[in-house]
Write a protein that holds these residues in place. Structure first.
Motif, mmCIF file in Angstrom:
data_model
loop_
_atom_site.group_PDB
_atom_site.id
_atom_site.type_symbol
_atom_site.label_atom_id
_atom_site.label_comp_id
_atom_site.label_asym_id
_atom_site.label_seq_id
_atom_site.Cartn_x
_atom_site.Cartn_y
_atom_site.Cartn_z
ATOM 1 N N LYS A 1 -6.464 -17.038 -20.324
ATOM 2 C CA LYS A 1 -5.393 -17.012 -19.177
ATOM 3 C C LYS A 1 -4.264 -17.769 -19.925
ATOM 4 C CE LYS A 1 -8.105 -16.182 -15.011
ATOM 5 N NZ LYS A 1 -9.141 -16.147 -15.543
ATOM 6 N N VAL A 2 -3.333 -17.062 -20.361
ATOM 7 C CA VAL A 2 -2.282 -17.672 -21.067
ATOM 8 C C VAL A 2 -0.697 -17.628 -20.584
ATOM 9 C CG1 VAL A 2 -3.727 -18.170 -23.336
ATOM 10 C CG2 VAL A 2 -2.058 -16.058 -22.785
ATOM 11 N N CYS A 3 0.024 -18.327 -21.036
ATOM 12 C CA CYS A 3 1.570 -18.144 -20.674
ATOM 13 C C CYS A 3 2.007 -16.971 -21.510
ATOM 14 C CB CYS A 3 2.350 -19.407 -20.956
ATOM 15 S SG CYS A 3 2.696 -19.654 -22.481
ATOM 16 N N ASP A 4 3.405 -16.765 -21.145
ATOM 17 C CA ASP A 4 3.982 -15.588 -21.645
ATOM 18 C C ASP A 4 4.049 -15.510 -23.331
ATOM 19 O OD1 ASP A 4 6.879 -14.557 -19.474
ATOM 20 O OD2 ASP A 4 4.665 -14.447 -19.175
ATOM 21 N N LYS B 1 1.150 -25.369 -20.974
ATOM 22 C CA LYS B 1 2.199 -25.181 -20.156
ATOM 23 C C LYS B 1 1.830 -24.610 -18.797
ATOM 24 C CE LYS B 1 5.694 -22.253 -20.761
ATOM 25 N NZ LYS B 1 6.698 -21.260 -21.358
ATOM 26 N N GLU B 2 2.621 -25.485 -17.903
ATOM 27 C CA GLU B 2 2.391 -24.838 -16.488
ATOM 28 C C GLU B 2 2.996 -23.505 -16.437
ATOM 29 O OE1 GLU B 2 3.213 -26.216 -11.906
ATOM 30 O OE2 GLU B 2 2.899 -27.813 -13.372
ATOM 31 N N ILE B 3 2.153 -22.485 -15.747
ATOM 32 C CA ILE B 3 2.610 -21.244 -15.516
ATOM 33 C C ILE B 3 2.398 -20.704 -14.070
ATOM 34 C CG2 ILE B 3 2.872 -20.155 -17.814
ATOM 35 C CD1 ILE B 3 -0.212 -19.552 -17.506
ATOM 36 N N LYS B 4 3.167 -19.659 -13.620
ATOM 37 C CA LYS B 4 2.899 -19.254 -12.210
ATOM 38 C C LYS B 4 2.233 -17.960 -12.231
ATOM 39 C CE LYS B 4 7.105 -20.653 -9.914
ATOM 40 N NZ LYS B 4 8.578 -20.468 -9.305
ATOM 41 N N HIS B 5 2.509 -17.186 -13.615
ATOM 42 C CA HIS B 5 1.673 -15.911 -13.594
ATOM 43 C C HIS B 5 1.204 -15.991 -15.049
ATOM 44 C CE1 HIS B 5 3.466 -14.513 -9.908
ATOM 45 N NE2 HIS B 5 4.604 -14.917 -10.369
ATOM 46 N N TYR B 6 -0.157 -15.714 -15.121
ATOM 47 C CA TYR B 6 -0.648 -15.664 -16.412
ATOM 48 C C TYR B 6 -1.028 -14.418 -17.203
ATOM 49 C CZ TYR B 6 -5.108 -14.526 -13.869
ATOM 50 O OH TYR B 6 -6.041 -13.762 -13.161
ATOM 51 N N HIS B 7 -1.104 -14.371 -18.313
ATOM 52 C CA HIS B 7 -1.576 -13.012 -19.133
ATOM 53 C C HIS B 7 -3.080 -13.371 -19.368
ATOM 54 C CE1 HIS B 7 2.373 -11.322 -19.760
ATOM 55 N NE2 HIS B 7 3.038 -12.545 -19.695
ATOM 56 N N GLU B 8 -3.853 -12.404 -18.996
ATOM 57 C CA GLU B 8 -5.030 -12.461 -19.497
ATOM 58 C C GLU B 8 -5.344 -11.481 -21.028
ATOM 59 O OE1 GLU B 8 -9.500 -12.545 -17.477
ATOM 60 O OE2 GLU B 8 -8.002 -11.541 -16.738
ATOM 61 N N VAL B 9 -5.638 -12.410 -21.926
ATOM 62 C CA VAL B 9 -5.576 -11.965 -23.221
ATOM 63 C C VAL B 9 -6.796 -12.305 -23.932
ATOM 64 C CG1 VAL B 9 -3.047 -11.859 -23.677
ATOM 65 C CG2 VAL B 9 -4.502 -14.032 -24.285
ATOM 66 N N ILE B 10 -7.274 -11.311 -24.876
ATOM 67 C CA ILE B 10 -8.244 -11.906 -25.561
ATOM 68 C C ILE B 10 -8.014 -12.308 -26.976
ATOM 69 C CG2 ILE B 10 -10.427 -10.849 -26.642
ATOM 70 C CD1 ILE B 10 -10.233 -8.499 -24.761
ATOM 71 N N ILE B 11 -8.370 -13.546 -27.216
ATOM 72 C CA ILE B 11 -8.096 -14.178 -28.778
ATOM 73 C C ILE B 11 -9.328 -14.577 -29.365
ATOM 74 C CG2 ILE B 11 -6.992 -16.060 -29.585
ATOM 75 C CD1 ILE B 11 -5.016 -16.169 -27.078
ATOM 76 N N ASP B 12 -9.457 -14.128 -30.451
ATOM 77 C CA ASP B 12 -10.736 -14.348 -31.128
ATOM 78 C C ASP B 12 -12.072 -14.150 -30.397
ATOM 79 O OD1 ASP B 12 -9.199 -15.060 -33.477
ATOM 80 O OD2 ASP B 12 -9.310 -17.227 -32.767
ATOM 81 N N MET C 1 -1.446 -23.440 -12.146
ATOM 82 C CA MET C 1 -2.303 -23.424 -13.249
ATOM 83 C C MET C 1 -1.608 -23.371 -14.555
ATOM 84 S SD MET C 1 -3.153 -19.596 -13.951
ATOM 85 C CE MET C 1 -4.096 -19.833 -15.376
ATOM 86 N N ASN C 2 -2.409 -23.640 -15.558
ATOM 87 C CA ASN C 2 -1.788 -24.064 -16.859
ATOM 88 C C ASN C 2 -2.209 -22.918 -17.877
ATOM 89 O OD1 ASN C 2 -1.816 -26.829 -15.272
ATOM 90 N ND2 ASN C 2 -0.243 -27.041 -16.906
ATOM 91 N N CYS C 3 -1.480 -22.785 -19.055
ATOM 92 C CA CYS C 3 -1.675 -22.013 -20.086
ATOM 93 C C CYS C 3 -3.038 -22.621 -20.757
ATOM 94 C CB CYS C 3 -0.517 -21.802 -20.953
ATOM 95 S SG CYS C 3 -1.077 -21.080 -22.668
ATOM 96 N N GLU C 4 -4.101 -21.733 -20.840
ATOM 97 C CA GLU C 4 -5.300 -22.320 -21.456
ATOM 98 C C GLU C 4 -4.967 -22.347 -23.106
ATOM 99 O OE1 GLU C 4 -8.157 -20.166 -18.531
ATOM 100 O OE2 GLU C 4 -8.500 -19.766 -20.600
#
Ligand SMILES: [Zn+2]
Length: 143
Positions: free
Chosen positions: A24-27, A8-19, A1-4
Protein backbone atom coordinates in the motif's frame (compact mmCIF):
# COMPACT_ATOMS: atom_id res chain seq x y z
CA UNK A 1 -1.69 5.50 7.32
CA UNK A 2 1.74 5.73 5.77
CA UNK A 3 3.14 4.69 2.44
CA UNK A 4 4.78 1.32 2.84
CA UNK A 5 7.54 2.27 0.48
CA UNK A 6 8.59 5.81 1.38
CA UNK A 7 6.81 6.24 4.69
CA UNK A 8 4.96 9.39 3.67
CA UNK A 9 1.60 9.91 5.35
CA UNK A 10 -1.24 9.29 2.90
CA UNK A 11 -5.01 9.50 3.03
CA UNK A 12 -5.66 7.18 0.13
CA UNK A 13 -3.29 4.47 -0.85
CA UNK A 14 -2.57 2.67 -4.06
CA UNK A 15 -2.30 -1.04 -3.78
CA UNK A 16 0.48 -2.04 -6.09
CA UNK A 17 2.54 -5.12 -6.74
CA UNK A 18 6.26 -4.40 -6.45
CA UNK A 19 8.64 -7.32 -7.02
CA UNK A 20 5.79 -9.77 -6.49
CA UNK A 21 4.72 -8.24 -3.18
CA UNK A 22 1.50 -6.33 -2.68
CA UNK A 23 2.12 -2.96 -1.02
CA UNK A 24 0.00 0.00 0.00
CA UNK A 25 1.81 3.05 -1.27
CA UNK A 26 1.37 6.75 -2.03
CA UNK A 27 0.74 8.33 -5.45
CA UNK A 28 4.45 8.76 -6.09
CA UNK A 29 5.44 5.22 -5.21
CA UNK A 30 2.53 3.73 -7.15
CA UNK A 31 4.56 4.46 -10.29
CA UNK A 32 7.11 1.84 -9.29
CA UNK A 33 4.63 -1.01 -9.11
CA UNK A 34 1.76 -2.56 -10.99
CA UNK A 35 -1.50 -1.32 -9.57
CA UNK A 36 -3.95 -3.84 -8.17
CA UNK A 37 -7.48 -2.93 -9.13
CA UNK A 38 -9.62 -2.65 -6.04
CA UNK A 39 -12.94 -0.89 -6.02
CA UNK A 40 -12.59 0.43 -2.44
CA UNK A 41 -10.05 2.94 -1.10
CA UNK A 42 -8.64 4.65 -4.15
CA UNK A 43 -11.66 4.95 -6.38
CA UNK A 44 -13.05 8.14 -4.85
CA UNK A 45 -9.77 10.12 -5.04
CA UNK A 46 -9.29 8.88 -8.60
CA UNK A 47 -12.63 10.33 -9.71
CA UNK A 48 -11.99 13.61 -7.88
CA UNK A 49 -8.58 13.84 -9.48
CA UNK A 50 -9.98 13.27 -12.95
CA UNK A 51 -12.48 16.11 -12.56
CA UNK A 52 -9.84 18.51 -11.28
CA UNK A 53 -7.24 17.60 -13.87
CA UNK A 54 -9.43 17.83 -16.96
CA UNK A 55 -11.44 21.03 -16.82
CA UNK A 56 -14.29 21.15 -19.28
CA UNK A 57 -13.05 22.81 -22.41
CA UNK A 58 -15.16 25.46 -24.03
CA UNK A 59 -17.61 23.60 -26.27
CA UNK A 60 -18.23 26.70 -28.42
CA UNK A 61 -14.60 26.82 -29.50
CA UNK A 62 -14.25 23.12 -30.24
CA UNK A 63 -17.67 22.22 -31.56
CA UNK A 64 -19.19 25.31 -33.17
CA UNK A 65 -22.92 25.00 -33.69
CA UNK A 66 -24.10 25.56 -37.22
CA UNK A 67 -26.15 28.68 -36.83
CA UNK A 68 -29.18 28.91 -39.01
CA UNK A 69 -29.81 32.28 -40.54
CA UNK A 70 -33.16 33.93 -39.80
CA UNK A 71 -34.02 33.66 -43.49
CA UNK A 72 -34.00 29.88 -43.25
CA UNK A 73 -36.29 29.97 -40.26
CA UNK A 74 -38.81 32.50 -41.51
CA UNK A 75 -41.07 31.33 -44.27
CA UNK A 76 -40.71 34.55 -46.17
CA UNK A 77 -41.92 35.88 -49.51
CA UNK A 78 -40.64 38.58 -51.81
CA UNK A 79 -42.37 40.27 -54.73
CA UNK A 80 -41.17 38.87 -58.02
CA UNK A 81 -38.84 41.01 -60.10
CA UNK A 82 -41.41 42.57 -62.44
CA UNK A 83 -44.35 42.60 -60.07
CA UNK A 84 -45.42 46.08 -61.30
CA UNK A 85 -45.78 44.95 -64.91
CA UNK A 86 -47.68 41.84 -63.85
CA UNK A 87 -50.12 43.89 -61.74
CA UNK A 88 -50.65 46.52 -64.45
CA UNK A 89 -51.13 43.92 -67.20
CA UNK A 90 -53.63 41.90 -65.17
CA UNK A 91 -55.49 45.02 -64.00
CA UNK A 92 -55.89 46.19 -67.59
CA UNK A 93 -56.98 42.70 -68.67
CA UNK A 94 -59.75 42.91 -66.08
CA UNK A 95 -60.68 46.40 -67.33
CA UNK A 96 -59.96 47.84 -63.94
CA UNK A 97 -58.61 51.36 -63.44
CA UNK A 98 -55.87 52.12 -60.98
CA UNK A 99 -58.45 53.93 -58.91
CA UNK A 100 -60.78 50.93 -58.80
CA UNK A 101 -58.03 48.59 -57.80
CA UNK A 102 -56.77 51.05 -55.19
CA UNK A 103 -60.25 51.17 -53.66
CA UNK A 104 -60.41 47.38 -53.54
CA UNK A 105 -56.98 47.32 -51.94
CA UNK A 106 -57.98 50.03 -49.49
CA UNK A 107 -54.84 51.84 -50.56
CA UNK A 108 -54.18 55.23 -52.12
CA UNK A 109 -54.15 55.35 -55.93
CA UNK A 110 -50.78 57.07 -55.68
CA UNK A 111 -49.36 54.08 -53.84
CA UNK A 112 -50.72 51.63 -56.39
CA UNK A 113 -49.23 53.75 -59.21
CA UNK A 114 -45.85 53.59 -57.50
CA UNK A 115 -46.16 49.83 -57.07
CA UNK A 116 -47.03 49.43 -60.75
CA UNK A 117 -44.02 51.55 -61.71
CA UNK A 118 -41.99 49.35 -59.32
CA UNK A 119 -40.84 52.43 -57.47
CA UNK A 120 -41.84 50.75 -54.25
CA UNK A 121 -42.37 47.15 -53.30
CA UNK A 122 -45.75 46.30 -51.85
CA UNK A 123 -45.60 45.10 -48.28
CA UNK A 124 -46.60 41.52 -47.66
CA UNK A 125 -50.20 42.31 -46.68
CA UNK A 126 -50.77 44.56 -49.71
CA UNK A 127 -49.14 42.04 -52.03
CA UNK A 128 -51.45 39.31 -50.70
CA UNK A 129 -54.48 41.52 -51.35
CA UNK A 130 -53.30 42.26 -54.89
CA UNK A 131 -52.81 38.55 -55.52
CA UNK A 132 -56.27 37.78 -54.24
CA UNK A 133 -58.09 40.55 -56.10
CA UNK A 134 -56.34 40.05 -59.43
CA UNK A 135 -55.92 36.30 -59.15
CA UNK A 136 -52.21 36.48 -59.84
CA UNK A 137 -49.01 35.48 -58.11
CA UNK A 138 -46.51 38.23 -57.43
CA UNK A 139 -44.82 36.85 -54.35
CA UNK A 140 -42.16 34.20 -54.47
CA UNK A 141 -40.47 32.20 -51.79
CA UNK A 142 -36.99 33.26 -50.84
CA UNK A 143 -34.73 30.25 -51.17
ZN1 LIG B 1 5.48 6.53 -1.14
Amino acid sequence: MNCELCGKEIKHYHEVIIDGATMKVCDECAKYGKEVRQPSSFQIPRITKAVVQSPVSNPIVHTPMKKRTPRELIDDDEPVLDFGKIIKKRREELGMSQEELAVKLQEKKNLLAKIEREEIKPDKATAKKIEKILGIKIMEKIQ
